[in-house]
Design a protein around this motif. Structure first.
Motif: not given
Length: 402
Positions: A30-31, A90, A199, A258, A260, A321
């Motif tokens: 995730g970010c 991560w 991911r 996005n 993740q 995330s």
């Protein structure tokens, strides 16, 4: 507000009281979302759940009266710290012996964590990683045939794209030299300073799934010819899977901002978490070929031809995330929200409002990994450039949940 003198500080120096067993599925990464403008309004209150959701990709029927439901209220206990002092962790992949492989986004390295002692040993560096912004070395997953082929899959940012490669892991070699040469299985995923997705996970069908981002170029999410803003499904060799929505395409779903978080429930339905813009973060039940709306819709917009999320949150409460499924619930890590969310489900239907745990106690939370039964791993993310790291950050916490 983070509790500096509470559980986060008290966790320093504590090692796991038990050795973790089992492999578990990799469901991490995730970010952080940018503070962009132009979010679309929604009528849904924060943390609310949708009234209905489609059946999963496995074809399993949606929730019925016979579906066993978890309790409306859950519980989380932090039982120990498997590792600490990690830099920008991560992706996490549990090994068959119960120990862990951990990716460092910004260093481009993989390390091994001995959960019995907390020792962190370098495994090797992934060649070609070009960290920057929210990009770098992100997702990790073990091959479905890891016992025989010893392959570790990685999702990472290069100078030109995001890609997926596999490397042979040989623990008999010296520390720091245990990774073989990378074999790129898939390339050409758009990269950016933001929204790189990252991911990866092997599903119950032993196919490889990847969550991607639209790199801040919102139009990519609705462009089915682009790999940005999608969930991808491919063979372990990076080829399109027979039965994907479109022949010769790895695109499985689209209209994502996005992604993740990826996780499968006990009935093999795929769930995904993604960042909203300024208004709503989302938990989605994924159907092959479905359009999840971005940038035409954010949150539960009710637009024809677009799937609404099962649950939404204000972005300051989540910024999700990694996710994992355990004990009848989806568990979702929050970066900006600095909390672990529980979404209890009976089939595809939430049985209660999402419930928050550990709010502000351990800072930003990046990844959740199921270990079977009531055990989870939870990875903090204070050293990713957007946190406020203290001594001992970052950590991998061991949890029991219900």
């Amino acid at each position: 507000m983070r509790a500096y003198g509470g559980p986060r500080g008290g966790a320093r120096g504590v090692l796991a009281a038990f050795a973790l067993a089992g492999c578990g599925a990799l469901l991490a990464a995730g970010c952080s979302p940018p503070n962009g403008a132009g979010a679309r309004p929604s009528e849904s209150p924060p943390g609310t759940t949708a009234g209905s959701a489609p059946p999963g990709a496995s074809g399993t029927p949606s929730a019925s009266a016979s579906a066993s439901a978890p309790p409306a209220k859950g519980q989380v206990t932090v039982t120990g710290v498997a590792a600490q002092g990690l830099e920008s962790p991560w992706g996490v992949a549990p090994l068959p012996d119960g120990n862990l492989l951990v990716a460092s986004r910004d260093k481009g390295t993989i390390s091994r964590v001995d959960v019995g002692t907390g020792a962190v040993t370098p495994v090797g560096t992934v060649p070609g990683v070009a960290p920057g912004g929210e990009g770098g070395l992100m997702g990790l997953a073990l091959s479905p045939s890891f016992a025989s082929d010893r392959m570790v899959y990685v999702y990472f940012t290069t100078e030109s794209d995001n890609r997926i490669a596999r490397l042979r892991y040989d623990e008999k070699r010296p520390a720091g030299e245990q990774l073989g040469a990378p074999d790129t299985v898939f390339r050409g995923i758009p990269k950016g300073l933001i929204h790189n997705g990252g991911r990866i996970a092997f599903g119950p069908d032993k196919m490889l799934y990847a969550g991607t981002g639209e790199t801040g170029e919102t139009g990519l999410a609705q462009d089915k010819k682009s790999l940005g803003g999608k969930i991808l499904r491919m063979t372990p060799d990076g080829e399109p899977v027979h039965g994907n929505p479109e022949a010769d395409s790895v695109v499985y779903s689209y209209g994502h901002r996005n992604v993740q978080g990826l996780a499968w429930d006990k009935d093999k339905r795929l769930w995904a978490a993604e960042f909203g813009q300024n208004t709503w973060d989302e938990l989605n039940l994924i159907e092959p070929g479905a359009n999840y709306g971005w940038p035409e819709a954010e949150g539960k917009a009710g637009k024809p031809g677009m799937r609404d999320p099962v649950a939404v949150w204000k972005t300051d409460e989540a910024s999700p995330s990694g996710i994992a499924w355990a004990q009848g619930s989806v568990w979702m890590a929050g970066l900006r929200g600095q909390r672990l969310w529980r979404i209890p489900l009976a089939g595809t239907e939430p049985v209660a409002e999402p419930e928050a745990f550990l709010a502000g106690e351990y800072g930003r939370l990046r990844t959740v990994v199921p270990l079977g039964g009531d055990r989870l791993l939870l990875v903090t993310s204070e050293t990713d450039g957007r946190g406020s790291p203290e001594a001992g950050d970052d950590r991998i916490l061991t949890l029991t949940v219900r």
